[in-house]
Design a protein around this motif. Sequence first.
Motif, PDB file in Angstrom:
ATOM      1  N   LEU A 128       0.809  -1.206   0.000  1.00  0.00           N
ATOM      2  CA  LEU A 128       0.000   0.000   0.000  1.00  0.00           C
ATOM      3  C   LEU A 128       0.845   1.260   0.000  1.00  0.00           C
ATOM      4  CD1 LEU A 128      -2.702  -1.001   2.650  1.00  0.00           C
ATOM      5  CD2 LEU A 128      -2.842  -1.174   0.164  1.00  0.00           C
ATOM      6  N   MET A 129       2.091   1.136   0.492  1.00  0.00           N
ATOM      7  CA  MET A 129       2.844   2.333   0.745  1.00  0.00           C
ATOM      8  C   MET A 129       4.078   2.524  -0.135  1.00  0.00           C
ATOM      9  SD  MET A 129       1.097   3.801   3.047  1.00  0.00           S
ATOM     10  CE  MET A 129       2.268   5.098   3.451  1.00  0.00           C
ATOM     11  N   ILE A 130       4.649   1.454  -0.657  1.00  0.00           N
ATOM     12  CA  ILE A 130       5.902   1.607  -1.387  1.00  0.00           C
ATOM     13  C   ILE A 130       5.663   2.237  -2.754  1.00  0.00           C
ATOM     14  CG2 ILE A 130       7.014  -0.326  -0.232  1.00  0.00           C
ATOM     15  CD1 ILE A 130       6.450  -2.023  -2.663  1.00  0.00           C
ATOM     16  N   PRO A 131       6.710   2.813  -3.365  1.00  0.00           N
ATOM     17  CA  PRO A 131       6.553   3.376  -4.709  1.00  0.00           C
ATOM     18  C   PRO A 131       6.029   2.330  -5.684  1.00  0.00           C
ATOM     19  CG  PRO A 131       8.648   4.026  -3.769  1.00  0.00           C
ATOM     20  CD  PRO A 131       8.056   3.002  -2.849  1.00  0.00           C
ATOM     21  N   ASP A 150       8.392   6.402   2.262  1.00  0.00           N
ATOM     22  CA  ASP A 150       8.762   6.455   0.852  1.00  0.00           C
ATOM     23  C   ASP A 150       8.324   7.782   0.272  1.00  0.00           C
ATOM     24  OD1 ASP A 150       6.241   6.047  -1.055  1.00  0.00           O
ATOM     25  OD2 ASP A 150       5.955   4.743   0.682  1.00  0.00           O
ATOM     26  N   ILE A 151       9.217   8.370  -0.475  1.00  0.00           N
ATOM     27  CA  ILE A 151       9.002   9.686  -1.078  1.00  0.00           C
ATOM     28  C   ILE A 151       9.065   9.519  -2.585  1.00  0.00           C
ATOM     29  CG2 ILE A 151       9.937  12.016  -1.330  1.00  0.00           C
ATOM     30  CD1 ILE A 151      11.085  11.608   1.557  1.00  0.00           C
ATOM     31  N   ASN A 152       8.049   9.982  -3.268  1.00  0.00           N
ATOM     32  CA  ASN A 152       7.965   9.894  -4.724  1.00  0.00           C
ATOM     33  C   ASN A 152       7.759  11.282  -5.294  1.00  0.00           C
ATOM     34  OD1 ASN A 152       7.547   6.808  -5.615  1.00  0.00           O
ATOM     35  ND2 ASN A 152       6.623   7.136  -3.613  1.00  0.00           N
ATOM     36  N   CYS A 153       8.579  11.680  -6.254  1.00  0.00           N
ATOM     37  CA  CYS A 153       8.474  13.004  -6.864  1.00  0.00           C
ATOM     38  C   CYS A 153       8.441  12.886  -8.384  1.00  0.00           C
ATOM     39  CB  CYS A 153       9.658  13.880  -6.458  1.00  0.00           C
ATOM     40  SG  CYS A 153       9.722  14.294  -4.698  1.00  0.00           S
ATOM     41  N   ALA A 154       7.656  13.743  -8.998  1.00  0.00           N
ATOM     42  CA  ALA A 154       7.585  13.760 -10.450  1.00  0.00           C
ATOM     43  C   ALA A 154       8.726  14.575 -11.048  1.00  0.00           C
ATOM     44  CB  ALA A 154       6.246  14.326 -10.901  1.00  0.00           C
ATOM     45  N   THR A 155       8.976  15.771 -10.498  1.00  0.00           N
ATOM     46  CA  THR A 155      10.012  16.646 -11.053  1.00  0.00           C
ATOM     47  C   THR A 155      11.081  17.026 -10.035  1.00  0.00           C
ATOM     48  OG1 THR A 155       8.682  18.622 -10.603  1.00  0.00           O
ATOM     49  CG2 THR A 155       8.423  17.590 -12.769  1.00  0.00           C
ATOM     50  N   TRP A 167      -0.097   5.848   6.248  1.00  0.00           N
ATOM     51  CA  TRP A 167      -0.802   7.032   5.764  1.00  0.00           C
ATOM     52  C   TRP A 167       0.113   7.774   4.813  1.00  0.00           C
ATOM     53  CZ3 TRP A 167       1.341   6.494  10.533  1.00  0.00           C
ATOM     54  CH2 TRP A 167       2.286   7.451  10.950  1.00  0.00           C
ATOM     55  N   GLU A 168      -0.429   8.760   4.107  1.00  0.00           N
ATOM     56  CA  GLU A 168       0.359   9.462   3.098  1.00  0.00           C
ATOM     57  C   GLU A 168      -0.004  10.934   3.041  1.00  0.00           C
ATOM     58  OE1 GLU A 168       1.237   7.871  -1.174  1.00  0.00           O
ATOM     59  OE2 GLU A 168      -0.393   9.349  -1.373  1.00  0.00           O
ATOM     60  N   TYR A 169       1.018  11.762   2.838  1.00  0.00           N
ATOM     61  CA  TYR A 169       0.839  13.188   2.576  1.00  0.00           C
ATOM     62  C   TYR A 169       1.279  13.493   1.154  1.00  0.00           C
ATOM     63  CZ  TYR A 169      -0.064  14.619   7.433  1.00  0.00           C
ATOM     64  OH  TYR A 169      -0.623  14.805   8.670  1.00  0.00           O
ATOM     65  N   LYS A 170       0.739  14.589   0.620  1.00  0.00           N
ATOM     66  CA  LYS A 170       1.105  15.041  -0.714  1.00  0.00           C
ATOM     67  C   LYS A 170       1.363  16.537  -0.678  1.00  0.00           C
ATOM     68  CE  LYS A 170      -0.479  14.803  -5.539  1.00  0.00           C
ATOM     69  NZ  LYS A 170      -1.564  14.298  -6.439  1.00  0.00           N
ATOM     70  N   ASP A 187       3.475  17.705  -6.620  1.00  0.00           N
ATOM     71  CA  ASP A 187       4.662  17.097  -7.202  1.00  0.00           C
ATOM     72  C   ASP A 187       5.131  15.849  -6.461  1.00  0.00           C
ATOM     73  OD1 ASP A 187       6.803  17.049  -9.109  1.00  0.00           O
ATOM     74  OD2 ASP A 187       8.141  17.750  -7.528  1.00  0.00           O
ATOM     75  N   CYS A 188       5.147  15.874  -5.128  1.00  0.00           N
ATOM     76  CA  CYS A 188       5.720  14.771  -4.352  1.00  0.00           C
ATOM     77  C   CYS A 188       4.724  14.209  -3.343  1.00  0.00           C
ATOM     78  CB  CYS A 188       6.961  15.229  -3.585  1.00  0.00           C
ATOM     79  SG  CYS A 188       8.303  15.854  -4.604  1.00  0.00           S
ATOM     80  N   THR A 189       4.854  12.937  -3.054  1.00  0.00           N
ATOM     81  CA  THR A 189       4.107  12.303  -1.973  1.00  0.00           C
ATOM     82  C   THR A 189       5.102  11.739  -0.965  1.00  0.00           C
ATOM     83  OG1 THR A 189       4.016  10.160  -3.097  1.00  0.00           O
ATOM     84  CG2 THR A 189       2.164  11.679  -3.455  1.00  0.00           C
ATOM     85  N   ALA A 190       4.642  11.638   0.280  1.00  0.00           N
ATOM     86  CA  ALA A 190       5.451  11.048   1.347  1.00  0.00           C
ATOM     87  C   ALA A 190       4.565  10.064   2.093  1.00  0.00           C
ATOM     88  CB  ALA A 190       5.979  12.130   2.294  1.00  0.00           C
ATOM     89  N   GLY A 191       4.842   8.787   1.909  1.00  0.00           N
ATOM     90  CA  GLY A 191       4.061   7.748   2.564  1.00  0.00           C
ATOM     91  C   GLY A 191       4.772   7.250   3.806  1.00  0.00           C
ATOM     92  N   PHE A 192       4.051   7.206   4.929  1.00  0.00           N
ATOM     93  CA  PHE A 192       4.623   6.784   6.205  1.00  0.00           C
ATOM     94  C   PHE A 192       4.059   5.419   6.612  1.00  0.00           C
ATOM     95  CE2 PHE A 192       4.786  11.341   6.062  1.00  0.00           C
ATOM     96  CZ  PHE A 192       5.915  11.721   6.765  1.00  0.00           C
TER      97      PHE A 192
END
Length: 230
Positions: free
Chosen positions: A32-35, A206-211, A111-114, A119-124
């Motif tokens: 649910l949480m990983i990239p 996990d942190i995912n960013c587009a740019t 849980w996750e923040y955006k 641009d970026c999400t941070a899933g905890f």
Amino acid sequence: MKTTHPLTDVRRWGVAVAIAAIALPLSGCLSLMIPSEPTELPTSHPSTEDPFDDSDDLDDDSDALDTSDGGTLSFAEGADLDSTDFVEWGDGFMMDSDWEVSKPDDGDGGWEYKQVNGDCTAGFWQGMLGDVGTQDDRDATAEVLALILDATAAEVVDYTEVGKFSYQIPDSPGVDHLNIYGETDTGNWLIAARAFATPNSALYIDINCATSSAVDVAEEVFSKNPIVVW
């Protein structure tokens, strides 16, 4: 992925590693949480110098940050924790105008923040480990990253950096963790984890960013969201 590695042909969710007994709540939440595509390891470390640590030496448990306001919790110092200690994330984004909840607490530790700019999400994630045997915090942390990345700890460790989560209060980088960076066709990601063998706890993000650079964004995320032990 933009890079390839021999591990891309290895699928090891069921691999028998030292903490293969990791609790079901952990393994149940990972997907649910990983990239979306973190199963391929990069061929090298990120070109950007790791901003979270002064050394790439995984054996360095230096107490250099003992003077910080929040104190330190190195991999070695994790052995000083009590089995009854409770370890959790301190939610520093709750009142942060630059971040908003994109996935509320799922009841299983995730849980996750955006970023409000999208641009970026941070899933905890936070939860319990299974029996880690005689492993110390550093080795158990490598196993957690390996489970997330569908590999073995021996394979993962060559691509990790030592970083620092904040400890007890924001902007107090005192908690050792391992992080790993990767790229996809649509952006880049960074996963950071810390396991605590004595209280059988683990946390990762996990942190995912587009740019934006996930490494740069991680510096803000780690600073504002401390590890709290009580």
